[in-house]
Design a protein around this motif. Structure first.
Motif, mmCIF file in Angstrom:
data_model
loop_
_atom_site.group_PDB
_atom_site.id
_atom_site.type_symbol
_atom_site.label_atom_id
_atom_site.label_comp_id
_atom_site.label_asym_id
_atom_site.label_seq_id
_atom_site.Cartn_x
_atom_site.Cartn_y
_atom_site.Cartn_z
ATOM 1 N N MET A 141 -3.038 14.164 -10.093
ATOM 2 C CA MET A 141 -2.969 15.059 -8.932
ATOM 3 C C MET A 141 -1.884 16.120 -9.136
ATOM 4 N N GLN A 142 -0.769 15.738 -9.706
ATOM 5 C CA GLN A 142 0.315 16.685 -9.976
ATOM 6 C C GLN A 142 -0.150 17.773 -10.944
ATOM 7 N N ARG A 143 -0.851 17.370 -12.006
ATOM 8 C CA ARG A 143 -1.359 18.342 -12.978
ATOM 9 C C ARG A 143 -2.390 19.276 -12.342
ATOM 10 N N ILE A 144 -3.241 18.735 -11.487
ATOM 11 C CA ILE A 144 -4.235 19.569 -10.796
ATOM 12 C C ILE A 144 -3.542 20.581 -9.897
ATOM 13 N N MET A 145 -2.536 20.141 -9.157
ATOM 14 C CA MET A 145 -1.819 21.046 -8.252
ATOM 15 C C MET A 145 -1.077 22.131 -9.036
ATOM 16 N N GLU A 146 -0.503 21.777 -10.174
ATOM 17 C CA GLU A 146 0.165 22.767 -11.018
ATOM 18 C C GLU A 146 -0.836 23.809 -11.512
ATOM 19 N N ARG A 147 -2.034 23.346 -11.855
ATOM 20 C CA ARG A 147 -3.073 24.273 -12.309
ATOM 21 C C ARG A 147 -3.481 25.225 -11.178
ATOM 22 N N PHE A 148 -3.617 24.698 -9.962
ATOM 23 C CA PHE A 148 -3.921 25.548 -8.805
ATOM 24 C C PHE A 148 -2.830 26.595 -8.601
ATOM 25 N N ASP A 149 -1.572 26.174 -8.696
ATOM 26 C CA ASP A 149 -0.455 27.107 -8.512
ATOM 27 C C ASP A 149 -0.479 28.208 -9.563
#
Length: 104
Positions: free
Chosen positions: A12-20
């Motif tokens: 989830m952290q990696r996905i959120m970083e990608r969104f950012d």
């Protein structure tokens, strides 16, 4: 197959970083496309929302020559400084009409 909580949170952290990252890139692209020689540009949609008018009203302003514009590949653009001048002129015209007997 189950994943543990730490693994899930990592994903989830990696996905959120990608969104950012994607959001930042998109903002850069939008800012880049909305300027010409350092001048902010507005398109029909921007101006309709800003002035709270319809596309036909903008077309009428262009047709009578009160709103400067230019086209690129068939898309209409307006310089922000021209829009500000247009708004100022319209405001002055309304204020002038409201004066009694047109006197100063």
């Amino acid at each position: 197959m189950y994943t543990d909580r730490e693994e899930f949170e990592g994903w989830m952290q990696r996905i959120m970083e990608r969104f950012d990252t994607t959001e930042k890139l998109l903002e850069r692209v939008l800012k880049k496309n909305s300027a010409l020689d350092g001048e902010e540009l507005l398109d029909n949609q921007d101006l309709c929302l800003l002035l709270k008018v319809g596309i036909r009203t903008l077309q009428r302003y262009r047709a009578i020559g009160t709103l400067p514009y230019f086209t690129i590949s068939g898309k209409v653009f307006y310089r922000a400084k021209d829009v500000q001048e247009f708004i100022r002129n319209r405001f002055d015209a309304v204020a002038e009409r409201k004066k009694p007997d047109g006197s100063s």
